[in-house]
Design an enzyme around this catalytic site. Structure first.
Site, short mmCIF file in Angstrom:
data_model
loop_
_atom_site.label_atom_id
_atom_site.label_comp_id
_atom_site.label_asym_id
_atom_site.label_seq_id
_atom_site.Cartn_x
_atom_site.Cartn_y
_atom_site.Cartn_z
N SER A 149 0.80 -1.23 0.00
CA SER A 149 0.00 0.00 0.00
C SER A 149 0.83 1.27 0.00
O SER A 149 0.27 2.38 -0.12
CB SER A 149 -0.93 0.01 1.22
OG SER A 149 -0.17 0.05 2.42
N LYS A 150 2.15 1.15 0.11
CA LYS A 150 2.99 2.34 0.17
C LYS A 150 3.03 3.05 -1.19
O LYS A 150 2.64 2.50 -2.22
CB LYS A 150 4.41 1.96 0.61
CG LYS A 150 4.48 1.41 2.02
CD LYS A 150 4.08 2.46 3.05
CE LYS A 150 4.44 2.06 4.47
NZ LYS A 150 3.61 0.97 5.02
#
Length: 368
Positions: A187-188
């Site tokens: 998700s970064k």
């Protein structure tokens, strides 16, 4: 109700690169080189150049990056490391892993980062390092923190897990301190298809030490000078990350555009939109509001099929995992945990999706 707008749309994110990634994985399978290979070295060089530093050292996760950085600096039992309380537990967790003691600092109420004024009273003769976190995608106040550290002869490690590509006064985060650590969690802003991390430094000796520590404490095959770790970034993850990295500035621009749309749609409502630090380029890993009746809004959004999240509902100093440490006084963090709410944020977020989210928020706040 089933979520119609997710926090992060990884399917949309990976879809344009699917065939290119699969072809690259096929080549890796054909070559049967899976660990510490050309893609890993390529990613290390490309990211180091992007940040303007000399070395990148890939590893198995962002948490491992912090652990390796602390070990590379010989921080351990008897040492104290000052960390923010208002962040993910990994920052303090890594300090504990090396046997040192995390000392929790409160954060400022607008940018959610530690400050020199907040850290200075916490420094003791045992303090070895500070780990500022560039939270939500915005830089911590690095010049003042570095000045404070220099005055006291202590080290600084940047936790840039949420902020790759962010700048402060034109300089990219990750290039200010002795060491910097990033996470490649999916998700970064630059996230892979699994775990991964990297440590950055301008110090060749530290880079050499990091490379041995990630590989069982070995700099020569089957010779182990110290006890290290099995923390190597594999070739398939490195390949995927290289493909994504080619588009990192476009991805961050998409996040910034979504944030601008949120700003315009939410202005004049009884809530606080994310503050921007002067001279900082925010890359919006999260778009985080502050609002008095946070839980009621969260319930309404979920009922409308819109994801949202609380980062973070329990500050680190209040986590059971650190219950054996002396109490910490962190009133800002204890207030923020009840006020913050992060809205969906990803590069592919559309104007129509932002307007729908903002419309639900407006209706809720107007009692509709």
């Amino acid at each position: 109700m089933e979520q119609q707008i997710p926090m992060v749309d990884l399917r949309a994110h990976f879809a344009p690169l699917r065939e290119e990634i699969l072809a690259g994985i096929g080549e890796i399978l054909d070559q049967a080189g899976f660990i510490l290979g050309a893609h890993g070295r390529g990613l290390e060089a490309e990211l180091a150049q992007y940040l303007g530093v000399a070395h990148g050292v890939g590893c198995a996760s962002g948490t491992d990056a912090l652990l390796l950085a602390l070990r590379a600096l010989d921080i351990g039992p008897g040492d104290e490391v000052i960390v923010p309380t208002f962040t993910f537990i990994a920052t303090a967790e890594a300090v504990r892993y090396v046997g040192a003691t995390p000392v929790f600092a409160d954060v400022d109420p607008d940018y959610f980062c530690v400050t020199a004024a907040g850290i200075a009273p916490l420094i003791t003769p045992r303090t070895r390092a500070i780990i500022p976190v560039h939270l939500y995608g915005q830089a911590a106040p690095m010049p003042e923190l570095l000045q404070l550290a220099e005055q006291h002869g202590i080290l600084v490690i940047e936790d840039m897990a949420q902020a790759i590509g962010a700048r402060l006064h034109g300089q990219r985060v990750g290039s200010f301190a002795q060491l910097a650590c990033v996470s490649f969690f999916p998700s970064k802003n630059l996230g892979g298809a699994g775990d991964g991390g990297m440590v950055f430094t301008n110090d060749e000796a530290l880079a050499t030490r990091l490379r041995g520590l990630r590989n069982h404490g070995s700099w020569r095959t089957y010779e182990h000078e110290v006890l290290g770790y099995n923390s190597r970034l594999d070739e398939i993850q490195a390949l995927i990350l290289r493909k994504l990295f080619q588009r990192i500035d476009a991805y961050n621009a998409g996040r910034q555009q979504a944030a601008s749309l949120y700003d315009a749609a939410l202005q004049d409502l009884p809530l606080q939109i994310p503050a921007r630090r002067a001279g900082a380029e925010h890359v919006f890993h999260q778009y985080t509001l502050q609002i008095a009746d946070r839980d009621a809004l969260r319930t309404r959004l979920h009922a409308e099929g819109i994801a949202c999240g609380v980062y973070y509902p329990i500050p680190c100093h209040q986590q059971q995992a650190f219950a054996d440490l002396p109490p910490s006084h962190c009133p800002v963090a204890e207030s923020l945990k009840d006020r913050v709410l992060s809205l969906p944020m990803f590069p592919e977020l559309s104007a129509a999706q932002v307007e729908r989210i903002a419309g639900v928020i407006r209706a809720h706040l107007h009692g509709e």
